[in-house]
Motif scaffolding. Sequence first.
Motif, PDB file in Angstrom:
ATOM      1  N   ASP A   1       0.532  -1.335  -0.266  1.00  0.00           N
ATOM      2  CA  ASP A   1      -0.431   0.026  -0.054  1.00  0.00           C
ATOM      3  C   ASP A   1       0.381   1.256  -0.155  1.00  0.00           C
ATOM      4  OD1 ASP A   1      -2.356  -1.511  -0.130  1.00  0.00           O
ATOM      5  OD2 ASP A   1      -2.356  -1.633   2.407  1.00  0.00           O
ATOM      6  N   GLU A   2       1.634   0.797   0.054  1.00  0.00           N
ATOM      7  CA  GLU A   2       3.057   2.256  -0.156  1.00  0.00           C
ATOM      8  C   GLU A   2       3.346   3.181   1.157  1.00  0.00           C
ATOM      9  OE1 GLU A   2       2.735   3.643  -3.953  1.00  0.00           O
ATOM     10  OE2 GLU A   2       3.445   2.114  -4.644  1.00  0.00           O
ATOM     11  N   ARG A   3       2.993   2.574   2.798  1.00  0.00           N
ATOM     12  CA  ARG A   3       2.686   3.790   3.452  1.00  0.00           C
ATOM     13  C   ARG A   3       3.526   3.152   4.601  1.00  0.00           C
ATOM     14  NH1 ARG A   3      -1.844   1.437   6.720  1.00  0.00           N
ATOM     15  NH2 ARG A   3      -2.467   0.156   5.555  1.00  0.00           N
ATOM     16  N   THR A   4       3.957   4.044   5.947  1.00  0.00           N
ATOM     17  CA  THR A   4       4.605   4.188   6.571  1.00  0.00           C
ATOM     18  C   THR A   4       4.132   5.421   7.874  1.00  0.00           C
ATOM     19  OG1 THR A   4       6.722   3.038   7.895  1.00  0.00           O
ATOM     20  CG2 THR A   4       6.317   5.576   5.709  1.00  0.00           C
ATOM     21  N   HIS A   5       4.443   4.968   8.789  1.00  0.00           N
ATOM     22  CA  HIS A   5       4.486   5.792   9.908  1.00  0.00           C
ATOM     23  C   HIS A   5       5.731   6.215  10.673  1.00  0.00           C
ATOM     24  CE1 HIS A   5       3.062   5.800  14.628  1.00  0.00           C
ATOM     25  NE2 HIS A   5       3.305   7.390  13.688  1.00  0.00           N
ATOM     26  N   LEU A   6       6.107   7.025  10.598  1.00  0.00           N
ATOM     27  CA  LEU A   6       6.674   8.583  10.654  1.00  0.00           C
ATOM     28  C   LEU A   6       6.347   9.223  12.521  1.00  0.00           C
ATOM     29  CD1 LEU A   6       8.579  11.504   9.682  1.00  0.00           C
ATOM     30  CD2 LEU A   6       8.993  10.968  12.331  1.00  0.00           C
ATOM     31  N   GLY A   7       7.260   8.272  13.382  1.00  0.00           N
ATOM     32  CA  GLY A   7       6.683   8.575  14.646  1.00  0.00           C
ATOM     33  C   GLY A   7       7.942   7.876  15.938  1.00  0.00           C
ATOM     34  N   TRP A   8       7.660   8.318  17.035  1.00  0.00           N
ATOM     35  CA  TRP A   8       8.223   7.416  18.380  1.00  0.00           C
ATOM     36  C   TRP A   8       9.177   8.334  18.716  1.00  0.00           C
ATOM     37  CZ3 TRP A   8       7.076   3.822  14.094  1.00  0.00           C
ATOM     38  CH2 TRP A   8       5.847   2.964  14.487  1.00  0.00           C
TER      39      TRP A   8
ATOM     40  N   CYS B   1      12.194   5.604  -0.643  1.00  0.00           N
ATOM     41  CA  CYS B   1      11.880   4.123  -0.476  1.00  0.00           C
ATOM     42  C   CYS B   1      10.527   4.319  -1.347  1.00  0.00           C
ATOM     43  CB  CYS B   1      11.663   4.020   1.237  1.00  0.00           C
ATOM     44  SG  CYS B   1      12.649   4.026   2.095  1.00  0.00           S
ATOM     45  N   GLY B   2       9.664   4.836  -2.183  1.00  0.00           N
ATOM     46  CA  GLY B   2       9.369   4.708  -2.974  1.00  0.00           C
ATOM     47  C   GLY B   2       7.965   5.106  -2.453  1.00  0.00           C
ATOM     48  N   PHE B   3       8.005   5.197  -0.987  1.00  0.00           N
ATOM     49  CA  PHE B   3       6.568   5.541  -0.309  1.00  0.00           C
ATOM     50  C   PHE B   3       5.177   6.719  -0.645  1.00  0.00           C
ATOM     51  CE2 PHE B   3       8.535   3.810   3.012  1.00  0.00           C
ATOM     52  CZ  PHE B   3       7.730   2.412   3.650  1.00  0.00           C
ATOM     53  N   GLY B   4       3.799   6.751  -0.659  1.00  0.00           N
ATOM     54  CA  GLY B   4       3.264   7.786  -1.188  1.00  0.00           C
ATOM     55  C   GLY B   4       2.432   7.994   0.180  1.00  0.00           C
ATOM     56  N   ARG B   5       2.904   7.691   0.955  1.00  0.00           N
ATOM     57  CA  ARG B   5       1.497   8.318   2.294  1.00  0.00           C
ATOM     58  C   ARG B   5       2.627   8.106   3.322  1.00  0.00           C
ATOM     59  NH1 ARG B   5      -2.957   9.060   5.074  1.00  0.00           N
ATOM     60  NH2 ARG B   5      -3.256   7.740   7.095  1.00  0.00           N
ATOM     61  N   VAL B   6       3.267   9.293   4.486  1.00  0.00           N
ATOM     62  CA  VAL B   6       4.140   8.864   5.820  1.00  0.00           C
ATOM     63  C   VAL B   6       2.814   9.384   6.922  1.00  0.00           C
ATOM     64  CG1 VAL B   6       5.744   9.413   6.573  1.00  0.00           C
ATOM     65  CG2 VAL B   6       6.222   8.959   4.872  1.00  0.00           C
ATOM     66  N   LYS B   7       2.007   8.746   7.657  1.00  0.00           N
ATOM     67  CA  LYS B   7       1.715   8.849   8.548  1.00  0.00           C
ATOM     68  C   LYS B   7       2.314   9.992   9.933  1.00  0.00           C
ATOM     69  CE  LYS B   7      -0.184   5.702  11.725  1.00  0.00           C
ATOM     70  NZ  LYS B   7      -0.726   4.994  12.555  1.00  0.00           N
ATOM     71  N   ILE B   8       1.844  10.538  10.565  1.00  0.00           N
ATOM     72  CA  ILE B   8       2.794  10.988  11.549  1.00  0.00           C
ATOM     73  C   ILE B   8       0.705  11.282  12.641  1.00  0.00           C
ATOM     74  CG2 ILE B   8       3.607  12.620  12.071  1.00  0.00           C
ATOM     75  CD1 ILE B   8       4.407  13.025   9.493  1.00  0.00           C
TER      76      ILE B   8
ATOM     77  N   VAL C   1      -3.782  12.271  13.777  1.00  0.00           N
ATOM     78  CA  VAL C   1      -3.512  11.669  13.069  1.00  0.00           C
ATOM     79  C   VAL C   1      -3.585  12.683  11.722  1.00  0.00           C
ATOM     80  CG1 VAL C   1      -3.894   9.891  11.200  1.00  0.00           C
ATOM     81  CG2 VAL C   1      -4.726   8.948  13.011  1.00  0.00           C
ATOM     82  N   TYR C   2      -2.214  12.548  11.058  1.00  0.00           N
ATOM     83  CA  TYR C   2      -2.191  13.102  10.124  1.00  0.00           C
ATOM     84  C   TYR C   2      -1.351  12.753   8.782  1.00  0.00           C
ATOM     85  CZ  TYR C   2      -2.258  17.097  13.681  1.00  0.00           C
ATOM     86  OH  TYR C   2      -2.809  18.657  14.703  1.00  0.00           O
ATOM     87  N   SER C   3      -0.855  13.393   7.697  1.00  0.00           N
ATOM     88  CA  SER C   3      -0.163  12.502   7.451  1.00  0.00           C
ATOM     89  C   SER C   3       0.442  13.658   6.289  1.00  0.00           C
ATOM     90  CB  SER C   3      -1.250  11.418   6.106  1.00  0.00           C
ATOM     91  OG  SER C   3      -1.974  11.994   5.722  1.00  0.00           O
ATOM     92  N   VAL C   4       1.205  13.194   5.232  1.00  0.00           N
ATOM     93  CA  VAL C   4       1.467  13.945   4.251  1.00  0.00           C
ATOM     94  C   VAL C   4       1.814  12.699   2.764  1.00  0.00           C
ATOM     95  CG1 VAL C   4       3.396  14.573   3.377  1.00  0.00           C
ATOM     96  CG2 VAL C   4       3.331  15.186   5.988  1.00  0.00           C
ATOM     97  N   LEU C   5       1.548  13.213   1.578  1.00  0.00           N
ATOM     98  CA  LEU C   5       1.338  12.431   0.222  1.00  0.00           C
ATOM     99  C   LEU C   5       2.486  12.780  -0.389  1.00  0.00           C
ATOM    100  CD1 LEU C   5      -2.289  11.848  -0.393  1.00  0.00           C
ATOM    101  CD2 LEU C   5      -0.796  10.883   1.344  1.00  0.00           C
TER     102      LEU C   5
END
Length: 204
Positions: A102-109, A137-144, A184-188
């Motif tokens: 799904d090309e997504r990950t989480h930036l956190g901790w 890495c080619g992600f399309g979405r990063v959750k923060i 929850v926020y995100s950057v595409l």
Amino acid sequence: MTAQAPDGRPLVGRYVRLDRTTLADAPALFQALDDERVYSGNYLGGPAGRPRSAEDMAGVVGAALSSRGRTPYTVRLLADNDWGARGAVVGTTSLGDLHLEDERTHLGWTAYTPDAWGTFVNPECKLLLLGHCFDDCGFGRVKIQTDSVNARSRAAIERLGAVYEGTLRRHRRRADGTWRDTVVYSVLGTEWPGVRDGLLERLG
């Protein structure tokens, strides 16, 4: 194209570098984060989850390293300044919750020594991490995301240009047994160029 997992390479900027965390970093991380202000925003579940020794922090680091799909980083200064010396550990952050198809990950901790709050540290860390996510890495979405009570963290995320998506109510139990609402926020990927330009402008 399916995204690729972060490979743990050093991420080096003008002011900070992010190295994949090792157990040997635990004493320096404990020293950097051993401040009640770090945990009042509910990092590690809040004050009740605060490590009380370097050995406790080693347990936190070990859990992060053993968490499947998570890449924790230790943040170090690249030059002396009036609140830290070159090479000093000033915080930690991670990429995790990978969903490569799904090309997504989480930036956190993420947590920094209070001396670093409001400085170049967070903008450059986000610039390096988001650049790695989207460009390497080619992600399309990063959750923060953050605890709803952490107004400072929410302001920092919003200043990045991340888009608010909603609040997950009664989402996670804090260390003291109370329940947190998670904002929850995100950057595409399509938004990344604008976010990148804003971060570069902030860094001068």
